[in-house]
Design an enzyme around this catalytic site. Structure first.
Site, PDB file in Angstrom:
ATOM      1  N   LYS A  12      67.031  -2.025  30.915  1.00  0.00           N
ATOM      2  CA  LYS A  12      66.934  -3.261  31.636  1.00  0.00           C
ATOM      3  C   LYS A  12      68.233  -3.232  31.719  1.00  0.00           C
ATOM      4  O   LYS A  12      69.112  -3.296  30.841  1.00  0.00           O
ATOM      5  CB  LYS A  12      66.129  -3.809  30.576  1.00  0.00           C
ATOM      6  CG  LYS A  12      64.741  -5.123  31.379  1.00  0.00           C
ATOM      7  CD  LYS A  12      64.845  -5.743  30.376  1.00  0.00           C
ATOM      8  CE  LYS A  12      63.941  -7.014  30.158  1.00  0.00           C
ATOM      9  NZ  LYS A  12      63.330  -7.766  29.729  1.00  0.00           N
TER      10      LYS A  12
HETATM   11  C1  E4P Z   1      61.196 -10.499  30.715  1.00  0.00           C
HETATM   12  O1  E4P Z   1      61.520  -9.284  31.058  1.00  0.00           O
HETATM   13  C2  E4P Z   1      61.454 -11.440  29.839  1.00  0.00           C
HETATM   14  O2  E4P Z   1      61.681 -10.496  28.624  1.00  0.00           O
HETATM   15  C3  E4P Z   1      60.831 -12.540  28.988  1.00  0.00           C
HETATM   16  O3  E4P Z   1      59.606 -12.995  30.395  1.00  0.00           O
HETATM   17  C4  E4P Z   1      61.479 -13.596  28.962  1.00  0.00           C
HETATM   18  O4  E4P Z   1      60.838 -14.747  28.736  1.00  0.00           O
HETATM   19  P1  E4P Z   1      60.911 -16.137  28.206  1.00  0.00           P
HETATM   20  O5  E4P Z   1      61.837 -16.632  29.185  1.00  0.00           O
HETATM   21  O6  E4P Z   1      60.075 -17.078  28.087  1.00  0.00           O
HETATM   22  O7  E4P Z   1      62.072 -15.632  27.167  1.00  0.00           O
END
Ligand code: E4P
Length: 217
Positions: free
Chosen positions: A83
């Site tokens: 990522k």
């Molecule tokens: C995605 O890969 C992220 O980990 C996640 O969806 C972030 O979500 P949040 O905005 O609820 O922290």
């Protein structure tokens, strides 16, 4: 539409894996921090639970270091997806890792131009954060629609991974807009099966069946 679990909790991941309802997992540094487990051990454990793609985020800010971290993460398990943040450094690293056949998820995407860059850099996934856009009074689902149109227009193969989803409606609308995947936090995932009319209907059916005095087995 595929479902990923947005979690770094191995117990939760195992539960959903056993239900046969998840195609992969996404994590981020905040979720890993919350799990309070040693990083390496956690990555190995999560990647052993599911065969599906598991997104693990780099923490470096230069492309060189991101690439180094990316290679290291990819060596931890065959289903790791690296990522990378949606920055120019992240895009540079995405090109290099993708060329080396390491799958990349470009995260923290908040605009269509960012999604175009991710696709052009060879990302396997792009993660538009729809809940965080909604929090800033910008329509997150509209971003999914835009990206879907653009990717279709140019035959980009990068998958749209609807992220930061907060409500059942986010899942429904992401599916209608053509997102390939939604990554869903455990509590929301549990709630997907619930409807008060299902509970009410089941209560009536059970009560009537009881009154009939009959048995199937
Ligand atoms: C995605 O890969 C992220 O980990 C996640 O969806 C972030 O979500 P949040 O905005 O609820 O922290």
């Amino acid at each position: 539409m595929d479902f990923f679990l947005d979690s770094a909790e191995t117990q939760e991941i195992s539960k959903f894996h056993e239900l046969g309802m998840i195609n992969g997992v996404t994590t981020n540094p905040s979720l890993i921090y919350k799990s309070k487990k040693p990083f390496r051990e956690l990555v190995t454990d999560i990647c052993a639970i599911t065969n599906g793609p598991v997104s693990i985020e780099v923490t470096a800010s230069s492309s060189e270091k991101m690439v180094e971290e990316g290679f290291k993460l990819a060596k931890m398990a065959s289903n790791v997806v690296v990522k990378l943040p949606m920055t120019w450094e992240g895009i540079k690293a995405c090109k290099i890792l993708s060329k080396n056949k390491i799958p990349v998820n470009v995260t923290l995407c908040f605009s269509s131009t960012q999604a175009i860059l991710a696709a052009k850099a060879g990302a396997t996934y792009v993660s538009p954060f729809i809940g965080r856009l909604d929090d800033s009074n910008i329509d997150g689902i509209e971003l999914i629609r835009e990206i879907k149109t653009i990717y279709t227009n140019y035959n980009f193969t990068t998958k749209i991974l609807s992220a930061s989803v907060r409500t059942k409606n986010h899942i429904t609308q992401s599916a209608i807009a053509g997102a390939d995947i939604a990554t869903i936090p455990p509590n929301l995932f549990y709630d997907l099966a619930n409807h008060h009319l299902t509970d009410k209907g089941l209560e009536t059916f059970n009560a009537d069946w009881e009154k009939s005095g009959q048995k199937i087995l």
